[in-house]
Write an enzyme that holds these catalytic residues in place. Structure first.
Site, PDB file in Angstrom:
ATOM      1  N   LYS A 189      75.519 -58.580  82.237  1.00  0.00           N
ATOM      2  CA  LYS A 189      75.610 -59.760  81.365  1.00  0.00           C
ATOM      3  C   LYS A 189      75.450 -59.409  79.881  1.00  0.00           C
ATOM      4  CE  LYS A 189      73.989 -63.288  84.652  1.00  0.00           C
ATOM      5  NZ  LYS A 189      73.030 -64.374  84.864  1.00  0.00           N
ATOM      6  N   GLY A 218      58.090 -66.123  83.464  1.00  0.00           N
ATOM      7  CA  GLY A 218      59.133 -65.095  83.416  1.00  0.00           C
ATOM      8  C   GLY A 218      59.700 -64.952  82.023  1.00  0.00           C
TER       9      GLY A 218
END
Ligand code: NAP
Length: 286
Positions: free
Chosen positions: A69, A135
């Protein structure tokens, strides 16, 4: 004259696990569009060359998944969203140029809008309304960018590796705070939204240890994990009567724009599509 069938693909390494072919080929069939969506297993060292040869390979565009990505951003013309997130997951050709965006952002937001309408109402107005994001990886970047576009004025990132959380604060500014894992339970008391963007709770990984009993009754809980479909976090939140948004919903919503860009029709995320993917996930788990 009938237009030639169009093709798109998902580029990943590995890519066998991806449900994107199931989703896009379902839409192609449902809307009677002659086209195809395939898997392409491409290691990171071959990604740039592959992306540069999409047209030669007969593709009008592609999805990009882990670990490519970030590389996708570098070999395309990113839009504002992909640039802000620092990663692209959707590529398409426009005027001979490879363009990119990051649809994880709208996938996350649109899924929450569908599952918990009004979830963002108080985020920009009431300084007491915190969003807790667990996260600090690539998915967290998309989530935080999306939350900022909905005017969230207090987002606290909790991550195992403090430097990665600090990097998000540096990237997105002072509306993003950071806290250690040990502070998580205490933070929940003021959380309007709790989002798990880690791999915790995924099959084969440890659970995210969190006491949802501390969340206010109006809080919403979102989990990006979709294997299993209902994580222990979502089960506990539902057991408390809280609104939840799951990872499969996000996956389905993030697929919408790519399909529209490549195949020229805005597809719908329906209960039938969801059931098709759920059945596939269940058969893989069996
Ligand atoms: P990533 O960049 O590798 O980040 C992984 C995150 O998980 C990091 O914050 C990492 O913490 C944390 N983590 C991993 N193991 C941990 C452990 N044992 N204890 C505590 N924290 C741990 O991965 P990503 O691309 O952001 O993806 C994260 C998750 O989101 C995956 O489950 C992925 O499938 C899911 N996702 C879902 C969608 C969807 O459409 N539903 C879209 C994108 C991603 P450290 O920084 O300390 O390593």
């Amino acid at each position: 004259m009938t237009a030639a069938p169009r093709a798109a693909c998902i580029i990943g390494w590995p890519v066998e696990h991806s449900r994107s072919p199931l989703i896009h080929n379902y839409w192609l069939k449902t809307y009677g569009i002659a086209g195809e969506y395939r898997r392409e297993a491409v290691p990171p060292e071959r990604f740039a060359a592959f992306a540069g040869s999409l047209v030669a390979r007969g593709y009008v565009g592609a999805n990009v998944t882990v670990p490519n990505k970030e590389a996708a951003l570098g070999c395309s013309l990113p839009d504002e969203v992909a640039s802000a997130v620092g990663a692209a997951n959707t590529l398409w050709l426009d005027g001979g140029f490879l363009q990119s965006t990051n649809t994880d952002v709208e996938g996350f937001l649109n899924n929450l809008d569908a599952c918990a309408p009004g979830w963002d109402r108080a985020l920009g107005q009431d300084a007491g309304q915190n969003v807790v994001v667990v996260g600090a990886g690539g998915a967290a970047r998309a989530v935080i960018y999306g939350l900022l576009t909905r005017d969230a004025n207090r987002i606290t990132v909790v991550n195992r590796t403090p430097d990665r959380a600090a990097a998000l604060r540096a990237r997105f500014g002072e509306r993003v705070g950071i806290a250690p894992f040990e502070a998580l339970d205490e933070l929940l008391g003021e959380a309007a939204l709790l989002v798990n963007t880690t791999t915790l709770g995924m099959a084969g990984h440890p659970e995210l240890a969190v006491d949802v009993g501390r969340l206010p009754g109006h809080a919403v809980v979102a989990d990006l994990v979709y294997v299993p479909l209902k994580t222990a976090l979502l089960s506990a939140a539902q057991g408390r009567g809280l609104a939840t948004a799951d990872g499969l919903g996000m996956l389905l919503h993030q697929a919408v724009r790519g399909f529209a860009l490549w195949f020229g029709r805005m597809p719908e995320v329906t209960a039938e599509l969801r059931a098709v993917v759920e059945a596939d996930l269940a058969s893989s788990a069996a």
